[in-house]
Structures are given as C-alpha cells and as structure tokens.
Design an enzyme around this catalytic site. Sequence first.
Site, mmCIF file in Angstrom:
data_model
loop_
_atom_site.group_PDB
_atom_site.id
_atom_site.type_symbol
_atom_site.label_atom_id
_atom_site.label_comp_id
_atom_site.label_asym_id
_atom_site.label_seq_id
_atom_site.Cartn_x
_atom_site.Cartn_y
_atom_site.Cartn_z
ATOM 1 N N VAL A 162 -8.100 6.963 -0.694
ATOM 2 C CA VAL A 162 -7.066 7.307 -1.678
ATOM 3 C C VAL A 162 -6.583 6.057 -2.423
ATOM 4 O O VAL A 162 -6.521 6.031 -3.657
ATOM 5 C CB VAL A 162 -5.870 8.017 -0.990
ATOM 6 C CG1 VAL A 162 -4.782 8.349 -2.014
ATOM 7 C CG2 VAL A 162 -6.331 9.283 -0.284
ATOM 8 N N LYS A 222 1.095 20.125 7.681
ATOM 9 C CA LYS A 222 1.399 20.588 6.322
ATOM 10 C C LYS A 222 2.326 21.806 6.369
ATOM 11 O O LYS A 222 3.221 21.946 5.521
ATOM 12 C CB LYS A 222 0.093 20.912 5.594
ATOM 13 C CG LYS A 222 -0.736 19.651 5.349
ATOM 14 C CD LYS A 222 -2.164 19.991 4.968
ATOM 15 C CE LYS A 222 -2.968 18.724 4.717
ATOM 16 N NZ LYS A 222 -4.411 19.001 4.584
HETATM 17 N N1 LIG Z 1 -8.634 11.105 2.076
HETATM 18 C C1 LIG Z 1 -8.095 12.212 1.602
HETATM 19 O O1 LIG Z 1 -8.774 13.068 1.021
HETATM 20 C C2 LIG Z 1 -6.609 12.442 1.740
HETATM 21 C C3 LIG Z 1 -6.048 13.609 1.198
HETATM 22 C C4 LIG Z 1 -4.667 13.803 1.291
HETATM 23 C C5 LIG Z 1 -3.895 12.879 1.960
HETATM 24 N N2 LIG Z 1 -4.490 11.768 2.504
HETATM 25 C C6 LIG Z 1 -3.628 10.836 3.204
HETATM 26 O O2 LIG Z 1 -3.700 9.579 2.555
HETATM 27 C C7 LIG Z 1 -3.537 8.535 3.494
HETATM 28 C C8 LIG Z 1 -4.707 7.566 3.372
HETATM 29 O O3 LIG Z 1 -5.914 8.256 3.630
HETATM 30 P P1 LIG Z 1 -7.324 7.609 3.285
HETATM 31 O O4 LIG Z 1 -8.321 8.708 3.438
HETATM 32 O O5 LIG Z 1 -7.279 6.843 2.018
HETATM 33 O O6 LIG Z 1 -7.493 6.595 4.525
HETATM 34 P P2 LIG Z 1 -8.548 5.403 4.664
HETATM 35 O O7 LIG Z 1 -9.701 5.592 3.751
HETATM 36 O O8 LIG Z 1 -8.818 5.256 6.122
HETATM 37 O O9 LIG Z 1 -7.733 4.120 4.154
HETATM 38 C C9 LIG Z 1 -6.717 3.532 4.907
HETATM 39 C C10 LIG Z 1 -6.383 2.184 4.274
HETATM 40 O O10 LIG Z 1 -5.321 1.607 5.007
HETATM 41 C C11 LIG Z 1 -5.671 0.284 5.380
HETATM 42 N N3 LIG Z 1 -5.014 -0.027 6.640
HETATM 43 C C12 LIG Z 1 -5.168 0.586 7.831
HETATM 44 N N4 LIG Z 1 -4.364 0.028 8.754
HETATM 45 C C13 LIG Z 1 -3.691 -0.961 8.122
HETATM 46 C C14 LIG Z 1 -2.724 -1.893 8.532
HETATM 47 N N5 LIG Z 1 -2.289 -1.931 9.788
HETATM 48 N N6 LIG Z 1 -2.251 -2.753 7.604
HETATM 49 C C15 LIG Z 1 -2.699 -2.725 6.342
HETATM 50 N N7 LIG Z 1 -3.596 -1.847 5.882
HETATM 51 C C16 LIG Z 1 -4.095 -0.986 6.768
HETATM 52 C C17 LIG Z 1 -7.170 0.263 5.479
HETATM 53 O O11 LIG Z 1 -7.642 -1.062 5.293
HETATM 54 P P3 LIG Z 1 -9.215 -1.398 5.205
HETATM 55 O O12 LIG Z 1 -9.647 -0.911 3.862
HETATM 56 O O13 LIG Z 1 -9.271 -2.852 5.315
HETATM 57 O O14 LIG Z 1 -9.850 -0.661 6.326
HETATM 58 C C18 LIG Z 1 -7.553 1.178 4.315
HETATM 59 O O15 LIG Z 1 -7.586 0.475 3.116
HETATM 60 C C19 LIG Z 1 -3.398 9.219 4.863
HETATM 61 O O16 LIG Z 1 -2.045 9.404 5.161
HETATM 62 C C20 LIG Z 1 -4.048 10.566 4.632
HETATM 63 O O17 LIG Z 1 -3.559 11.569 5.494
HETATM 64 C C21 LIG Z 1 -5.811 11.532 2.405
#
Ligand SMILES: NC(=O)c1ccc[n+]([C@@H]2O[C@H](COP(=O)([O-])OP(=O)(O)OC[C@H]3O[C@@H](n4cnc5c(N)ncnc54)[C@H](OP(=O)(O)O)[C@@H]3O)[C@@H](O)[C@H]2O)c1
Length: 438
Positions: free
Chosen positions: A16, A206
Amino acid sequence: MRTRPLKVALLGCGVVGSEVARIMTAHAEDLAARIGAPVELAGVAVRRPGKVREGIDPALITTDPTALVKRGDIDVVVEVIGGIEPARGLITEAFAHGASVVSANKALLAKDGAALHAAAARYGRDLYYEAAVAGAIPLIRPLRESLAGDKVNRVLGIVNGTTNFILDKMDTTGAGYQEALDEATALGYAEADPTADVEGFDAAAKAAILAGIAFHTRVRLDDVYREGMTEVTSADFASARAMGCTIKLLAICERAADGGSVTARVHPAMLPLSHPLASVREAYNAVFVESEAAGRLMFYGPGAGGSPTASAVLGDLVAVCRNKLGEATGPGESAYTNLPVSAMGEVVTRYHISLDVADKPGVLAQVATVFAEHGVSIDTVRQQSRPDFQDTASDGGEASLVVVTHRAPDAALSGTVEALRGLDTVRGVASIMRVEGE
Ligand SMILES: NC(=O)c1ccc[n+]([C@@H]2O[C@H](COP(=O)([O-])OP(=O)(O)OC[C@H]3O[C@@H](n4cnc5c(N)ncnc54)[C@H](OP(=O)(O)O)[C@@H]3O)[C@@H](O)[C@H]2O)c1
C-alpha cells in the site's frame, strides 16, 4: 493557494505505502489544487533500508519511525505498516507531536479504535481510516458522514476478497475448498498462511469497525462472533443451489428488532441468488447497507490491492490536509448510543440443516418434534434415500434430511441441534448453515 507545503510522513512502504508514495508524486499538482496547498513527502519509515524503492528519494528513507513522527514539523502521518505495535505507539506519538493520522490498519482499529479516537480528540487531531475496511470502496465516510442523518439498521458485507474468491471458485467450478484455496494462493489472492482470511479474523475486524460506526456505539473485536469458511463443502453448494442460493462469507452487523442492542458476526451463509451480494464474484468486495430513510444501498469494488487501497488512503489524506488548513478536525468517534452488543445466541435468522438419518418410518416426526420442542419452526423438509448407505444388518438404510427453518434465535437452533445429535435415528448432523439476505 498556500505555498508552504503540508508535510507527510509515510510509515511503511510495502504493497500500500509504495502506491501511496507513487500517487502522491504522480498527482502532486492535482492534490495541491484540491487541498489548497502542496503536500510533500517528508520521510518514509521502513524496516529494510537497503531495498530498492522506485520513485522514492533514498534520502527520505529511515528505519526510525519514532524519530520521524516526533520531528514536530509533520502535518499528517500515514500509517501503512499494519499490526498492533509499533503502529499503535507511533500513531499516539504522532498525535502528541502535532500530526493527524491516516491509517489502513483494520487490526489496530478493531482492537484499539476507542483509545486511538480518544487520543486524537485529546490533541485535537484527525484519525481517518477509509482503507481499513473494503480497500478502495468508499464506506467509512458514507456511513460516518453521508448517512449521519439516517438510521442504519443492518450492514451485510463481503469484506474479504480472498474468501470470496475461494467460495466463488467452489460455486462456479465445483472445486473443493483446498483446490480453490490453492488457486487463490497461486494467483496471489491468498497469503502463504491464509488463516486470517479463511478463519474470518480479517472480516471480524472489519465487522467490528463497521458496526461501531453504523450504530454509533463501541463494538470491540471480541464482541464479534466468528466462524471461518474452511468447512464449506461442495455438498453445501449443491444444497444451496437446490434452494436458489449461493454461499458467501458474510460480515453482518444488525440492530435488534427492539432497537435496544446490536450484534456483529462473521460466518458463511446461504444467500438467495436474487440478493445483490450474491453476484459479487472473484475477489471483489461489496457492502449492503439497510437504513431507515435511504433504504437499501450497495457499495461495490476492489477490497484490496496496493493501488485501490492507496486510493482510499489518498482520499483521507486530502480530507485531513483540508481540515488542517481550515484549522478544523473532521468527525471523531461517535459512540453516544452506547448500545450493548448481544451474544450470538440472541441473533435471529433462518437455518439450513442437513441430517443423516435412519431411513425408516417415524423419523421425520421425531425430528420435527425436536424442532418444535425448541421453538424452531420448520419451513421446508426434503428427505432423500441414500442407496449408498444400505445397512441390511441393522435397521435399514440411511436417508438425508434437509430442514430449512423459519427465523429463530441462534441459541434455540443450537439447542435443537444438540437434541438431534442425541436421537438414535439421527446418524449425524452433516451441516448447519444460516440463511441470510431475505
Ligand atoms: N495490501 C492490501 O491490499 C491492503 C488492503 C487494505 C488494507 N491494508 C492494510 O494496509 C496496511 C499495510 O499493508 P501492506 O499490504 O502494504 O503491508 P506490507 O506490504 O507488508 O508493508 C508493510 C510496510 O511496513 C514496513 N514496516 C514493517 N515493520 C516496520 C517497522 N517496525 N518500522 C518501520 N517500517 C516497518 C515494511 O518495511 P519493508 O518494506 O522494509 O519490509 C513495509 O514497507 C496494513 O494495515 C493492512 O492491513 C492492506
């Protein structure tokens, strides 16, 4: 237009976050015009600093999100890390250090939404989270704002794309659960560990958020009844089709008929093919809202994915930036009704029960008596002999008995099923499924 930019800290740059950064850059001029001031990416917190991140100035990358939110010059923090900690602590620090927050974090909002809202109110900041429920679909703001003058009685949603994809495959191709899950995994719709999706945890988070907003009360994750969809079989789909239904994993938030309480639940359910949610295919999400004045509303679209979710995040970012410029805040938590959340036993719905019974006279009457004794009224019964279960040594063969009930409390149905299991003539309860959307 103000020339001094509003500064945005991006916490997380994964699926995201990377899209949020891309759109912020690609549409910088439009965003500035819509907000009334430019927005500037002031820092990007990640876990792995060495990872190549296209389009992001490496000088903005930090592995110290706490220092970033405490800088003091940040106007808006966008939290797209996910999970409970460090996200919760970072959001609280952001409020304390002058920033409003946009988050996509359903797990955190469902668990600790009340405390986060309280912290936002204490510091006079915004907390927006449109992306936390059903990705790109505008839902939180319509419920919070567009329907603020109406009375919502029911929210029925397909809010998890992974499970909808699996159930849709089972329905349309006849695949079993495992085969459909394997396909979802191969196509990237299911994670390596699909538990959060298939066991309904994601949808339950949700449901808690939606119920709280829809009914202006606090609904915690623990208040949500949850059943996953791993037990749904091809036979269930055949039964559903025989009734003119399909099967969906639904998040259902309801106001009780007397208005004195609410319920929130997630479970697989049979849904008539004529219901608008029945036609939601593949990994799409949709939420059906029933309100007193507006009537029935349907919200439909992509419920996940980097770019769709980023669209919702950017919408919130624009709203929060506008509020900042106007030195105002948007709507905070609305929990004034303080309605209690009833247990699952008090939910009233219809049921489809499949029983394996002895194929001999009197069984139907015996089964019907058990239903009557528990106050569960039967709508239809279908009995079918099962030649594959001829048991000449004992009391004849086996039959399958399908009972569809009228509306009854869940506790009454549970009592009925327990009593049925105690009958000699009932060899097994093959499946129990709630029937919704009528
Ligand atoms: N993906 C979807 O379709 C979707 C849909 C709706 C809602 N969401 C929500 O959006 C949020 C993010 O989802 P995502 O899919 O984008 O997750 P993701 O791809 O796993 O990305 C997580 C990001 O957070 C960083 N991160 C993790 N731990 C950290 C820490 N301790 N300090 C600093 N940065 C940290 C990671 O760094 P690195 O890049 O270095 O690993 C990565 O950039 C979640 O709450 C999820 O529920 C996601």
